[in-house]
Design an enzyme around this catalytic site. Sequence first.
Site, PDB file in Angstrom:
ATOM      1  CG  PHE A 173      35.634  37.473  33.243  1.00 28.39           C
ATOM      2  CD1 PHE A 173      35.864  37.286  31.884  1.00 28.39           C
ATOM      3  CD2 PHE A 173      34.972  36.471  33.947  1.00 28.39           C
ATOM      4  CE1 PHE A 173      35.433  36.125  31.240  1.00 28.39           C
ATOM      5  CE2 PHE A 173      34.534  35.311  33.305  1.00 28.39           C
ATOM      6  CZ  PHE A 173      34.772  35.142  31.951  1.00 28.39           C
ATOM      7  CB  VAL A 226      32.559  40.373  36.764  1.00 22.42           C
ATOM      8  CG1 VAL A 226      32.939  41.710  36.145  1.00 22.42           C
ATOM      9  CG2 VAL A 226      31.983  39.434  35.719  1.00 22.42           C
ATOM     10  CB  CYS A 227      37.482  42.467  39.063  1.00 21.85           C
ATOM     11  SG  CYS A 227      38.109  43.782  40.133  1.00 21.85           S
ATOM     12  CB  ILE A 228      33.313  44.607  42.530  1.00 27.99           C
ATOM     13  CG1 ILE A 228      32.239  45.681  42.722  1.00 27.99           C
ATOM     14  CG2 ILE A 228      34.397  44.722  43.588  1.00 27.99           C
ATOM     15  CD1 ILE A 228      31.375  45.474  43.932  1.00 27.99           C
ATOM     16  CB  ALA A 272      32.667  45.452  37.155  1.00 25.69           C
TER      17      ALA A 272
END
Lengths: 130, 135
Positions: free
Chosen positions: A39, A77-79, A82
């Site tokens: 994501f 989820v891409c940090i 995010a």
Amino acid sequence: MKFGVLVSEGPYTHQAADSAYHFVTAALAAGHEVPRVFFYHDGVNVATRLSVPPQDERNIQKNWTALAKEHDVDLVVCIAAAQRRGMLDANEAERQGKDANNIAEGFRISGLGQLIEMGIQTDRLVTFGD
Amino acid sequence: MSEVKKFLYVNRKAPYGTIYALESLEVVLIGAAFEQDVRLAFVDDGVFQLTKGQSTDGIGVKNFSPTFRALGDYDVNKLYVERESLEERGLSEDDLQEITYEDEDDDWEEKPSIHIISRAEMADVMADADVVLSF
């Protein structure tokens, strides 16, 4: 075949997260493998466990969480994306000195390297975005 | 990692106004560490990302265009720009910043990273890629 999936638009505003969900469901039903879904951009917002859509609407986050649990799909989820958008797991919230976290069960926060790795390790990378 | 794939990053959006261009560049920079064969394509409004003399003073966001000039240091040196997209926007190669790399196989000679290609050639670049990431 082994598919990697990238979701790059936000839930409810855009169809991407729904279409990706239907694609992964169909691919698994047809006997293909989907080891990971990544994501990115506003797609990270799919992972919030605090969304409360009307009861007669689909709950996109819950759909993904159930799918991940049933089929052992790695939801990443891409940090960086995010953090920009206020998506934090418990560890990140503590590290950043924030008073809450919001990542739903079945999702994990990690780096963009996971997207590249998915591209390397799968036969096809399919993007759901704009 | 033994297998090397051809990664193509397709940049379609203007540098500011949406976050796609910046977050695309972030993937490129992280991806460079994986020693894959990396190419960047610039089509549609994406060609504006490479224009020189960008200033973001008036809009309060970071001007990330200098980062493109550092790509050579990451062994990212194949930047394909679609000629038709430039022309449709009244741009030419002279409007783009100069981006070069030092060719380690040719006595570190400095060479241009940007290649202006036709729309038909861009189709070949896309067909040749193993992994296409579209931004």
